[in-house]
Design an enzyme around this catalytic site. Structure first.
Site, short mmCIF file in Angstrom:
data_model
loop_
_atom_site.label_atom_id
_atom_site.label_comp_id
_atom_site.label_asym_id
_atom_site.label_seq_id
_atom_site.Cartn_x
_atom_site.Cartn_y
_atom_site.Cartn_z
N THR A 84 9.31 -0.84 38.59
CA THR A 84 8.27 -0.09 39.31
C THR A 84 8.42 1.39 38.93
O THR A 84 9.45 1.79 38.38
CB THR A 84 8.40 -0.27 40.84
OG1 THR A 84 9.64 0.29 41.26
CG2 THR A 84 8.32 -1.72 41.25
N LYS A 111 14.20 4.59 36.68
CA LYS A 111 15.33 5.53 36.62
C LYS A 111 15.85 5.95 37.99
O LYS A 111 16.99 6.37 38.13
CB LYS A 111 14.90 6.82 35.88
CG LYS A 111 14.60 6.62 34.42
CD LYS A 111 14.11 7.90 33.78
CE LYS A 111 12.65 8.16 34.03
NZ LYS A 111 11.71 7.27 33.36
N GLU A 149 20.31 -0.01 31.15
CA GLU A 149 20.13 0.51 29.79
C GLU A 149 18.73 1.08 29.55
O GLU A 149 18.56 2.13 28.92
CB GLU A 149 20.41 -0.61 28.78
CG GLU A 149 20.25 -0.24 27.33
CD GLU A 149 21.31 0.76 26.89
OE1 GLU A 149 20.99 1.96 26.92
OE2 GLU A 149 22.41 0.34 26.53
N GLY A 152 14.82 4.51 26.33
CA GLY A 152 14.02 3.36 25.93
C GLY A 152 14.85 2.32 25.19
O GLY A 152 15.83 1.80 25.72
N GLY A 173 -2.73 8.82 24.10
CA GLY A 173 -1.97 8.01 25.05
C GLY A 173 -0.48 8.32 25.02
O GLY A 173 0.34 7.59 25.57
N ASP A 220 11.71 14.29 33.65
CA ASP A 220 12.05 12.97 33.13
C ASP A 220 13.35 13.03 32.31
O ASP A 220 14.25 12.21 32.51
CB ASP A 220 10.88 12.46 32.27
CG ASP A 220 11.21 11.18 31.55
OD1 ASP A 220 11.31 10.14 32.23
OD2 ASP A 220 11.40 11.21 30.32
N LYS A 251 17.26 11.31 33.16
CA LYS A 251 18.06 10.56 32.18
C LYS A 251 19.41 11.25 31.97
O LYS A 251 20.45 10.58 31.88
CB LYS A 251 17.30 10.43 30.87
CG LYS A 251 16.05 9.55 31.01
CD LYS A 251 15.10 9.72 29.84
CE LYS A 251 13.87 8.84 30.02
NZ LYS A 251 12.80 9.19 29.07
N GLY A 306 7.53 3.20 25.78
CA GLY A 306 6.62 2.18 25.30
C GLY A 306 7.05 0.84 25.87
O GLY A 306 8.25 0.59 26.05
#
Lengths: 196, 323
Positions: B77, B106, B130, B135, B187, B201, B205, B308
């Site tokens: 989600t 995350k 992971e 990604g 996109g 973001d 991470k 992606g």
């Protein structure tokens, strides 16, 4: 008595080719010299005289009487500006007056670091920013390149790339000073990524 | 293994589509309002086309997916800031039922790490995440293989959107707004790109990496909370409004600007940094790269697709296989 002894001491030096009153042939460069002086009255003034005598422009003198070198002398750091061809003459002049020259830039400023500043650099006084870095960052500003926004978008921020020479291991202190000036002037700092 | 997949965005749908190829069965797939649940395996294709048609994934309730008979819950989600909800509750429910959890979200690992570890410690289920960092890049498993106590720092490009913007600006001399609009058309950037271009973001991470590193120095799980770093403690600067002339000045010097995240056990820092133009970290486009500073083996770099659906789903399914 030889003819030379007879000459007027303020006479023009024989090597007229090298004498230029407007600062010499090359663009002036900033140098930092570290000296050691005996703690005696008048020694500082005497030590600074060769700088002016040899065409140097004194930018700053850091003289801390409380500090002592291992040899019991007082460390003095001077920043000066002079055309490249005059720098050796200044060092020679200093040595002739009995001053101990500990290091002269190349050795003292071992690391070079590059930062890009972004913001309203001109409005916030770029030369003042550079002066503060010279004073507090423990670094010399070796090169500045300013890129102003296009004429059709004057509200855009400008950017400047600075090459700073710092003492070995002094990069973090220099960056800290850059950050603090930038924060005050609302500039963005693009810092180098250390150890790449 | 039987999987329940929560979240049917790009990552959740890819996980559901690729699970069969990995030998797993998807017994539940849910988005925020609907779900498809079948103990024998749902018809993934049908559920996803029904969602596209506007009918929802199936007749079931998202709660039913959480209560289904799965071995591992895939939490995909959207990441939320603050309390990491509702993702965190989903994870807690699964662990309390002694089920495994694989996170693509995350939030729980970045914002409630110590709680997450405590829940896992009292469960027969395990937690893996992971896919939450880099990604498809196997950064956390590499970190585990090396031993986090033998990794001093991790840094790299962890946001593809910001990297796309910076590398396009540098290559074409275009301004920020122009390239961002282009990224949105392609996109590559979302309609609201704030999370990416402001560095949030990448910082999340970085926080996860820092948490993994600080865990190595903590013996008592009760001390983990104090040892971890929160997003608030991270030093975060984005790339918004960076003028093209800053990149030009960098280029004249053989350098370029990249949004770099740096994590150690105690610190997290994200900001635009000067890196050598042809150096390891100057990846272009949406590519990500992670460089681990190891105690005995120097630097180790891994590069790949940082976002992606299929790329991230690959990391999720690798985690499922590690359970």
């Amino acid at each position: 008595m030889t003819p030379a002894d007879d000459a007027d001491p303020v006479e023009e030096p024989a090597d007229e080719e090298n004498v230029e009153t407007d600062g010499g042939r090359g663009d002036p460069q900033v140098h930092t010299i570290q000296l050691e002086l005996p703690d005696e009255p008048g020694r500082l003034l005497a030590a600074l005289q060769p700088v002016a005598d040899n065409g140097g422009n004194l930018l700053s003198v850091v003289h801390e009487r409380g500090e002592r070198t291992p040899r019991g002398r007082i460390p003095v750091a001077i920043d000066l500006e002079c055309p490249p061809e005059r720098f050796d003459g200044i060092l020679e002049g200093l040595r002739e007056t009995g001053v101990t020259v500990v290091t002269a830039d190349a050795e003292a400023y071992a690391d070079e670091l590059v930062v890009v500043l972004v913001g309203h650099l001109v409005d916030t006084g770029l030369s003042g920013t550079l002066q503060r870095l010279r004073k507090h960052a423990g670094a010399t500003v070796a090169d500045v390149t300013l890129s102003a926004p296009d004429a059709d978008a004057p509200e855009e921020p400008s950017a400047a790339r600075l090459h700073l020479r710092t003492r070995a291991g002094g990069a973090e202190q220099t960056l800290e000073a850059v950050r603090s000036v930038a924060e005050e002037k609302d500039l963005t700092v693009v810092e180098p990524l250390g150890g790449v | 293994m039987r999987l329940a997949v929560l979240g049917a965005g790009a990552v959740g749908s890819s996980v559901a589509e690729l699970a069969g190829e990995y030998g797993h069965t998807v017994v539940a797939l849910a988005d925020s309002s609907t779900a498809a649940v079948d103990a024998d395996g749902i018809d993934t294709e049908r559920a996803l086309s029904a969602k596209v048609a506007g009918a929802g994934l199936g007749d079931a309730d998202p709660e039913d997916a959480l209560a289904a008979a799965y071995d591992a819950l895939v939490e995909a989600t959207p990441t939320t800031l603050g309390d990491a909800q509702p993702g965190f509750d989903h994870v807690a429910t699964a662990l309390e039922r002694d089920r495994h959890v694989v996170l693509a979200n995350k939030g729980p690992a970045a914002e409630r790490y110590a709680e997450l570890r405590a829940l896992a410690a009292s469960s027969a289920g395990r937690v893996r995440f992971e896919a939450a960092v880099g990604g498809a890049i196997p950064v956390l498993s590499t970190l585990s293989d090396l031993g986090p106590e033998r990794v001093e720092a991790v840094r790299g490009v962890l946001n593809g959107t910001a990297n796309f913007v910076l590398s396009r600006m540098a290559a074409e001399g275009l301004d920020y707004e122009h390239v961002l609009a282009e990224a949105q058309d392609l996109g590559v950037a979302e309609a609201d790109p704030t999370f990416d271009v402001e560095g949030t973001d990448a910082a999340l991470k970085g926080v996860i990496l820092s948490n993994r590193l600080s865990e190595a120095g903590v013996d008592d799980p009760d001390e983990l909370e104090a040892a971890t770093t929160s997003l608030d403690e991270a030093d975060v600067q984005g790339i918004t409004g960076l003028p093209p002339n800053a990149l030009e000045l960098a280029a004249e010097d053989g350098q370029t600007v990249r949004l770099i995240a740096e994590a150690t056990a105690d610190t997290v820092r994200v900001g635009p940094r000067l890196v050598p133009e042809n150096g390891t970290l100057a990846v272009s486009g949406t590519r990500n790269i992670v460089e681990l500073e190891t105690a005995h083996a120097g630097r180790l770099a891994i590069s790949g697709r940082g976002a992606g659906g299929d790329a991230t789903a690959t990391a999720v399914l690798s985690d499922v296989n590690r359970l």
